[in-house]
Design a protein around this motif. Sequence first.
Motif, PDB file in Angstrom:
ATOM      1  N   PRO A 221      -4.745   1.210 -10.151  1.00  0.00           N
ATOM      2  CA  PRO A 221      -6.077   1.745  -9.865  1.00  0.00           C
ATOM      3  C   PRO A 221      -6.394   0.627  -8.985  1.00  0.00           C
ATOM      4  O   PRO A 221      -7.305   1.057  -7.239  1.00  0.00           O
ATOM      5  CB  PRO A 221      -7.149   2.208 -10.831  1.00  0.00           C
TER       6      PRO A 221
ATOM      7  N   LEU B 257      -1.215  -4.485  -5.945  1.00  0.00           N
ATOM      8  CA  LEU B 257      -1.976  -3.662  -4.687  1.00  0.00           C
ATOM      9  C   LEU B 257      -0.586  -2.395  -4.967  1.00  0.00           C
ATOM     10  O   LEU B 257      -1.503  -1.338  -5.042  1.00  0.00           O
ATOM     11  CB  LEU B 257      -2.233  -4.237  -3.445  1.00  0.00           C
TER      12      LEU B 257
ATOM     13  N   MET C  13       1.819   1.647  -3.791  1.00  0.00           N
ATOM     14  CA  MET C  13       1.162   2.060  -4.425  1.00  0.00           C
ATOM     15  C   MET C  13       0.841   3.967  -4.566  1.00  0.00           C
ATOM     16  O   MET C  13       0.704   4.446  -5.036  1.00  0.00           O
ATOM     17  CB  MET C  13      -1.042   1.529  -3.671  1.00  0.00           C
TER      18      MET C  13
ATOM     19  N   ALA D 180      -7.838  -4.274   0.282  1.00  0.00           N
ATOM     20  CA  ALA D 180      -6.632  -5.424   0.891  1.00  0.00           C
ATOM     21  C   ALA D 180      -7.850  -5.390   2.361  1.00  0.00           C
ATOM     22  O   ALA D 180      -7.407  -6.200   3.388  1.00  0.00           O
ATOM     23  CB  ALA D 180      -5.146  -3.994   1.656  1.00  0.00           C
TER      24      ALA D 180
ATOM     25  N   CYS E  38      -4.091   2.541   5.550  1.00  0.00           N
ATOM     26  CA  CYS E  38      -3.701   1.841   5.233  1.00  0.00           C
ATOM     27  C   CYS E  38      -3.066   0.665   5.349  1.00  0.00           C
ATOM     28  O   CYS E  38      -2.667  -0.031   5.963  1.00  0.00           O
ATOM     29  CB  CYS E  38      -4.669   1.152   3.986  1.00  0.00           C
TER      30      CYS E  38
ATOM     31  N   LEU F 108       1.015  -1.524   0.159  1.00  0.00           N
ATOM     32  CA  LEU F 108       0.418  -0.362  -0.098  1.00  0.00           C
ATOM     33  C   LEU F 108       0.413   1.259  -0.127  1.00  0.00           C
ATOM     34  O   LEU F 108      -0.011   2.967  -0.853  1.00  0.00           O
ATOM     35  CB  LEU F 108      -1.515  -0.404   1.382  1.00  0.00           C
TER      36      LEU F 108
ATOM     37  N   ASP G 253      -4.816   5.214   1.398  1.00  0.00           N
ATOM     38  CA  ASP G 253      -3.868   4.295   1.323  1.00  0.00           C
ATOM     39  C   ASP G 253      -2.592   3.987   2.079  1.00  0.00           C
ATOM     40  O   ASP G 253      -2.913   2.812   3.229  1.00  0.00           O
ATOM     41  CB  ASP G 253      -3.390   3.738  -0.208  1.00  0.00           C
TER      42      ASP G 253
ATOM     43  N   PRO H 233      -6.840  -3.286  -6.806  1.00  0.00           N
ATOM     44  CA  PRO H 233      -6.821  -3.004  -6.148  1.00  0.00           C
ATOM     45  C   PRO H 233      -6.449  -2.366  -5.205  1.00  0.00           C
ATOM     46  O   PRO H 233      -4.927  -1.660  -5.260  1.00  0.00           O
ATOM     47  CB  PRO H 233      -6.921  -4.580  -4.576  1.00  0.00           C
ATOM     48  N   GLY H 234      -7.061  -1.572  -3.876  1.00  0.00           N
ATOM     49  CA  GLY H 234      -5.898  -0.240  -3.000  1.00  0.00           C
ATOM     50  C   GLY H 234      -6.922  -0.928  -1.423  1.00  0.00           C
ATOM     51  O   GLY H 234      -6.954  -1.632  -1.566  1.00  0.00           O
ATOM     52  N   GLY H 235      -6.862   0.480  -0.782  1.00  0.00           N
ATOM     53  CA  GLY H 235      -7.177  -0.393   0.692  1.00  0.00           C
ATOM     54  C   GLY H 235      -7.935  -0.557   1.019  1.00  0.00           C
ATOM     55  O   GLY H 235      -7.904  -1.845   1.978  1.00  0.00           O
TER      56      GLY H 235
END
Lengths: 209, 209
Positions: B22, B17, A43, B29, A148, A40, A145, B24-26
């Motif tokens: 875009p 991630l 990302m 997760a 997270c 994350l 993000d 998966p994101g938070g």
Amino acid sequence: MAEKLIDQTCEGFVSLLASKAPIPGGGGAAALVGALGAALCSMAGNLTLGRKKYAAVEPDIRALLEKGERVQARLMELVDADAAAFEPLSRAYSIPKDDPGREAVLEEATKKACAAPMEMLEQCARAVELLEEMLEKGSVMLVSDVGCGAVCCKAAMECASLNVYINTKMLKDRVVAEALERRTDELLNEYGARASKIAAAVTAQLREG
Amino acid sequence: MAEKLIDQTCEGFVSLLASKAPIPGGGGAAALVGALGAALCSMAGNLTLGRKKYAAVEPDIRALLEKGERVQARLMELVDADAAAFEPLSRAYSIPKDDPGREAVLEEATKKACAAPMEMLEQCARAVELLEEMLEKGSVMLVSDVGCGAVCCKAAMECASLNVYINTKMLKDRVVAEALERRTDELLNEYGARASKIAAAVTAQLREG
């Protein structure tokens, strides 16, 4: 099963975790959650690159991405390393209790089973440092993000610590046991607090604007 | 990409991630971490079944396993549900700012993007209830896994909450926004505290017991 656990599908990994199969267990889940936290952070970095507003910090973001990639890759390796240490431990437990060699084999296997969760703690601590810098420099669009990521890294550290304690508890060598527990507590206290601070800053930013 | 995210390998999911993709994101997760938490509860249950010492609680353990399986399966579905809600939202953001239809489309997409994280919170709250009962009734050999399960569920709830806030923040409809935030805070406060209590009980058992 020669296949690596991280080559399972997410669905397969979660099902295997839920099953009575001895691996993966809490340690493997911890490493995966830590890797999700590191991912994350990356990302947020990858989605910051190329934006005009953040052009000045591009070199810093690139450096964070490079470090984050190593942390993430190592945490993924630790999913399988943790499983590999469990099998000799499980075999040691099944040695008959009256076998004079049992204690030494069990002690050795228990010491080895501490290595993967200890390294998870170290790697997640690094990920928290990267997330702190990402929160400061990365795009504001990605703060949730980053938050997270911090929450995942803290959770991974907490899970890893339980997997240290369950093993140190069994060690006859109290000097080694206490040194491992001390280091665990140190990392968990310092980096757990730093991760919470990231998450709190993100929550405040989202709720108060 | 018609393929489901949860059909990716763990390695593939984590890499995706980390990338600038875009999804998966938070939110994705968070759902996966929650599913890992529910799975750890089931692992403890599955490894309790068949042990003489725990024969009396077998019906209870079976009931927990059945409930846990549903929670885990739903959390896995929410990984992809969260991603599915992101795409219309991202499309809405790309509507030109002077388009008179933009605001209504964006508002609708933002409301819909709250649904998956809200349900993650509800499902993780159920998982925490199951973990409480598993801690009480399951094999003492599995306490560290129950503790890790609680840590994962709490982390998933915290991540899900950030994904609610980032959306409610954008809503023009403050009545809906505040209702969602209130429910989020309620669940996070109550079940976050209950999850921490499980983890603390496990830590105490491992360190003092």
